[in-house]
Design a protein around this motif. Structure first.
Motif, PDB file in Angstrom:
ATOM      1  N   VAL A 261     -20.757  -9.608   1.586  1.00  0.00           N
ATOM      2  CA  VAL A 261     -21.396  -8.683   2.520  1.00  0.00           C
ATOM      3  C   VAL A 261     -21.418  -7.272   1.944  1.00  0.00           C
ATOM      4  N   ALA A 262     -20.280  -6.829   1.380  1.00  0.00           N
ATOM      5  CA  ALA A 262     -20.192  -5.472   0.842  1.00  0.00           C
ATOM      6  C   ALA A 262     -21.150  -5.259  -0.322  1.00  0.00           C
ATOM      7  N   ARG A 263     -21.308  -6.278  -1.158  1.00  0.00           N
ATOM      8  CA  ARG A 263     -22.126  -6.124  -2.361  1.00  0.00           C
ATOM      9  C   ARG A 263     -23.591  -6.496  -2.133  1.00  0.00           C
ATOM     10  N   SER A 264     -23.926  -6.914  -0.931  1.00  0.00           N
ATOM     11  CA  SER A 264     -25.302  -7.315  -0.646  1.00  0.00           C
ATOM     12  C   SER A 264     -26.188  -6.143  -0.257  1.00  0.00           C
ATOM     13  N   GLY A 265     -25.607  -4.949  -0.139  1.00  0.00           N
ATOM     14  CA  GLY A 265     -26.378  -3.786   0.274  1.00  0.00           C
ATOM     15  C   GLY A 265     -26.298  -3.499   1.757  1.00  0.00           C
ATOM     16  N   THR A 266     -25.535  -4.296   2.496  1.00  0.00           N
ATOM     17  CA  THR A 266     -25.427  -4.121   3.942  1.00  0.00           C
ATOM     18  C   THR A 266     -24.944  -2.723   4.312  1.00  0.00           C
ATOM     19  N   ILE A 267     -23.989  -2.178   3.565  1.00  0.00           N
ATOM     20  CA  ILE A 267     -23.474  -0.830   3.843  1.00  0.00           C
ATOM     21  C   ILE A 267     -24.018   0.178   2.823  1.00  0.00           C
ATOM     22  N   GLY A 268     -25.083  -0.185   2.131  1.00  0.00           N
ATOM     23  CA  GLY A 268     -25.651   0.685   1.117  1.00  0.00           C
ATOM     24  C   GLY A 268     -24.911   0.549  -0.204  1.00  0.00           C
ATOM     25  N   SER A 269     -24.986   1.561  -1.029  1.00  0.00           N
ATOM     26  CA  SER A 269     -24.272   1.565  -2.311  1.00  0.00           C
ATOM     27  C   SER A 269     -22.809   1.905  -2.083  1.00  0.00           C
ATOM     28  N   ILE A 270     -21.924   1.138  -2.688  1.00  0.00           N
ATOM     29  CA  ILE A 270     -20.491   1.375  -2.505  1.00  0.00           C
ATOM     30  C   ILE A 270     -20.076   2.617  -3.294  1.00  0.00           C
ATOM     31  N   ARG A 271     -19.388   3.528  -2.609  1.00  0.00           N
ATOM     32  CA  ARG A 271     -18.929   4.758  -3.252  1.00  0.00           C
ATOM     33  C   ARG A 271     -17.410   4.869  -3.291  1.00  0.00           C
ATOM     34  N   SER A 272     -16.718   4.092  -2.466  1.00  0.00           N
ATOM     35  CA  SER A 272     -15.258   4.192  -2.441  1.00  0.00           C
ATOM     36  C   SER A 272     -14.634   2.895  -1.949  1.00  0.00           C
ATOM     37  N   VAL A 273     -13.494   2.543  -2.525  1.00  0.00           N
ATOM     38  CA  VAL A 273     -12.677   1.418  -2.075  1.00  0.00           C
ATOM     39  C   VAL A 273     -11.243   1.907  -1.948  1.00  0.00           C
ATOM     40  N   SER A 274     -10.648   1.682  -0.804  1.00  0.00           N
ATOM     41  CA  SER A 274      -9.255   2.066  -0.582  1.00  0.00           C
ATOM     42  C   SER A 274      -8.496   0.864  -0.044  1.00  0.00           C
ATOM     43  N   ALA A 275      -7.501   0.389  -0.800  1.00  0.00           N
ATOM     44  CA  ALA A 275      -6.759  -0.817  -0.427  1.00  0.00           C
ATOM     45  C   ALA A 275      -5.264  -0.540  -0.456  1.00  0.00           C
ATOM     46  N   THR A 276      -4.567  -0.955   0.588  1.00  0.00           N
ATOM     47  CA  THR A 276      -3.125  -0.710   0.706  1.00  0.00           C
ATOM     48  C   THR A 276      -2.387  -2.007   1.000  1.00  0.00           C
ATOM     49  N   PHE A 277      -1.256  -2.195   0.326  1.00  0.00           N
ATOM     50  CA  PHE A 277      -0.390  -3.360   0.567  1.00  0.00           C
ATOM     51  C   PHE A 277       1.055  -2.880   0.432  1.00  0.00           C
ATOM     52  N   THR A 278       1.782  -2.857   1.540  1.00  0.00           N
ATOM     53  CA  THR A 278       3.192  -2.464   1.494  1.00  0.00           C
ATOM     54  C   THR A 278       4.030  -3.429   2.318  1.00  0.00           C
ATOM     55  N   LYS A 279       5.272  -3.564   1.944  1.00  0.00           N
ATOM     56  CA  LYS A 279       6.258  -4.285   2.742  1.00  0.00           C
ATOM     57  C   LYS A 279       7.622  -3.717   2.416  1.00  0.00           C
ATOM     58  N   LEU A 280       8.557  -3.832   3.336  1.00  0.00           N
ATOM     59  CA  LEU A 280       9.884  -3.262   3.129  1.00  0.00           C
ATOM     60  C   LEU A 280      10.825  -4.329   2.581  1.00  0.00           C
ATOM     61  N   VAL A 281      11.320  -4.075   1.374  1.00  0.00           N
ATOM     62  CA  VAL A 281      12.240  -4.999   0.708  1.00  0.00           C
ATOM     63  C   VAL A 281      13.462  -4.206   0.272  1.00  0.00           C
ATOM     64  N   ARG A 282      14.630  -4.631   0.673  1.00  0.00           N
ATOM     65  CA  ARG A 282      15.855  -3.887   0.370  1.00  0.00           C
ATOM     66  C   ARG A 282      16.590  -4.399  -0.863  1.00  0.00           C
ATOM     67  N   SER A 283      16.448  -5.695  -1.146  1.00  0.00           N
ATOM     68  CA  SER A 283      17.170  -6.268  -2.279  1.00  0.00           C
ATOM     69  C   SER A 283      16.441  -7.513  -2.745  1.00  0.00           C
ATOM     70  N   GLY A 284      16.877  -8.066  -3.882  1.00  0.00           N
ATOM     71  CA  GLY A 284      16.288  -9.289  -4.392  1.00  0.00           C
ATOM     72  C   GLY A 284      15.387  -9.066  -5.577  1.00  0.00           C
TER      73      GLY A 284
END
Length: 449
Positions: A261-284
């Motif tokens: 969908v994003a690359r089909s032109g539905t939202i026009g030309s892509i100018r920015s991508v922002s992706a976040t992945f966090t989780k809290l890990v204390r040890s291991g």
């Protein structure tokens, strides 16, 4: 007359299916077999079913073990079938132990021990079964065994671990065929292997498997450097073997649709991508050891989104990383990736929590995937005129590992060297981003308390 019923897909009918029916039949005088319909398989997340419903019913009839065959078409049908057909005993494999205890209100419930070991009769033939082995016995390996039962034509048979007692316990827990004491012994008895060990061991184990003539599905990151990944790819090509990075998001239907969908032109030309992945890990493992940290543990996911949406050839990469007292690895990092006509940001954290969303900004609108975006089952396109906004829903079943395994097994049977879902160039581009980010990341804020 004691009536027994069991259910299954019965795709690529093999010895394991036959043994299950034989043992079910021995529990009574009349055996009823329910064969799942394609629509029900889709609804419950069963993948890679290769034969039609007519062929699968034929498999059961030709076994000569069923007195009656019915079609299972929807969730909850078992309760009605048991009452309607006057069933005395419900039988299912022990893979599903506990899942059908509620049927004890209607009849006796029996879980039969899992068939250990299924012979392979040529993987590209209709009846071929892929014999899988696992290297490692950690959390992700456990998920993999549970997910594998949803992929037709795959049988997880053996496991190897550096601590043999762990492998023996794993075999006992999941009723596998065995736990060879040496890695060469494991590789000798399987067609393909899933590598689920710490990052720094991936390359070495993958190389040994390829050299032994075994197809490889390796957890991400498959390699922490481009050079090592290129060497593995060359070796796989030389041996005509499948080498695939187990980056599950890449194979999920929702993520694939989002990219389309994003690359089909539905939202026009892509100018920015922002992706976040966090989780809290204390040890291991994630926060301890030379190859631990937020980048090596999590960055493959946002890098995947960036590469799939913006391409494999960025102009520049800059990274900042935070370490805190007591830790020698990055617990939080932000990577900026610049392209000729777009910019991207990947944010990962093991000691810092943030909103885990994905936002793709275009010249006509933007695409939003809520947390956890890497388990994509829903996203939206949003525009200046909110009346044009659209919501998209797609399945994401279980832990998602079934999708990568289904693609991996299909590649082997089809003789394909790569998948469009995660091309070799994609994996190499992700490895390059990983290598540059970890090598060049500048600290920020000094050592924090």
């Amino acid at each position: 007359m004691k009536r027994v019923i069991t259910y299954g897909t019965f795709d690529l009918f093999h010895d394991g299916h036959k043994r299950l029916l034989e043992r079910a039949r021995a529990l009574g005088d009349y055996l009823i077999v329910g064969v799942t319909s394609p629509s029900y398989d889709n609804a419950r997340g069963k993948l890679n079913v290769r034969q039609s419903l007519v062929e699968r019913i034929g498999n059961v009839v030709e076994s000569g073990l069923a007195d009656e065959v019915i079609v299972e078409e929807y969730e909850g049908q078992k309760v009605l079938d048991i009452q309607r057909l006057g069933v005395d005993v419900f039988v299912i494999g022990s893979d599903w132990a506990g899942k059908f205890d509620h049927l004890a209100d209607y009849c006796e419930v029996v879980y039969l021990e899992r068939t250990k070991g299924v012979s392979s009769t040529g993987l590209r033939e209709a009846g071929g079964v892929l014999r899988m082995g696992i290297i490692g016995t950690g959390r992700i390996a456990r998920r993999f065994v549970r997910e594998a039962r949803y992929v037709s034509g795959v049988n997880v048979e053996e496991v190897w671990a550096r601590t043999h007692s762990n492998a023996l316990a794993f075999v006992e827990e999941f009723e596998l065929a065995g736990a060879p004491e040496t890695l060469p012994d494991l590789l000798q008895g399987i067609d393909a292997v899933y590598i689920a060990t710490p990052h720094e061991t991936h390359v070495g184990f993958a190389r040994l498997a390829l050299e032994a003539g075994v197809h490889v599905l390796c957890e991400k990151p498959m390699a922490l450097s481009v050079a090592e990944l290129e060497q593995l790819s060359t070796l796989a090509d030389e041996r005509s073997l499948v080498l695939l990075e187990a980056l599950k998001t890449a194979f999920a239907p929702g993520f694939q649709r989002m990219v389309a969908v994003a690359r089909s032109g539905t939202i026009g030309s892509i100018r920015s991508v922002s992706a976040t992945f966090t989780k809290l890990v204390r040890s291991g493992r994630e926060v301890e050891g030379p190859e631990a940290g937020a980048l090596s543990e999590l960055a493959s996911y946002p890098f995947l989104a960036i590469v799939k949406l913006l391409g494999t050839s960025p102009e520049s990469v800059t990274a900042r990383a935070l370490k805190t007292d007591g830790h020698t690895v990055d617990l939080f990092a932000r990577v900026n990736v610049d392209y000729p006509h777009a910019i991207a940001t990947a944010t990962v954290g093991l000691g810092v929590k943030s909103e885990g969303s994905l936002v793709v900004s275009g010249t006509e609108g933007y695409l939003y995937v809520p947390a956890p975006w890497w388990l994509t089952d829903y996203f939206e396109t949003r525009f200046e005129d909110p009346r044009q906004n659209r919501k998209y829903y797609t399945p994401f079943d279980g832990d998602g590992l079934r999708y990568e395994l289904a693609e991996f097994s299909s590649m082997i049977r089809d003789g394909a060297s790569e998948s469009f879902m995660l091309r070799r160039s994609d994996s190499l581009a992700i490895a390059a981003l990983m290598e540059r980010s970890r090598r060049d990341a500048r600290p920020f804020g000094g050592t924090q308390p």
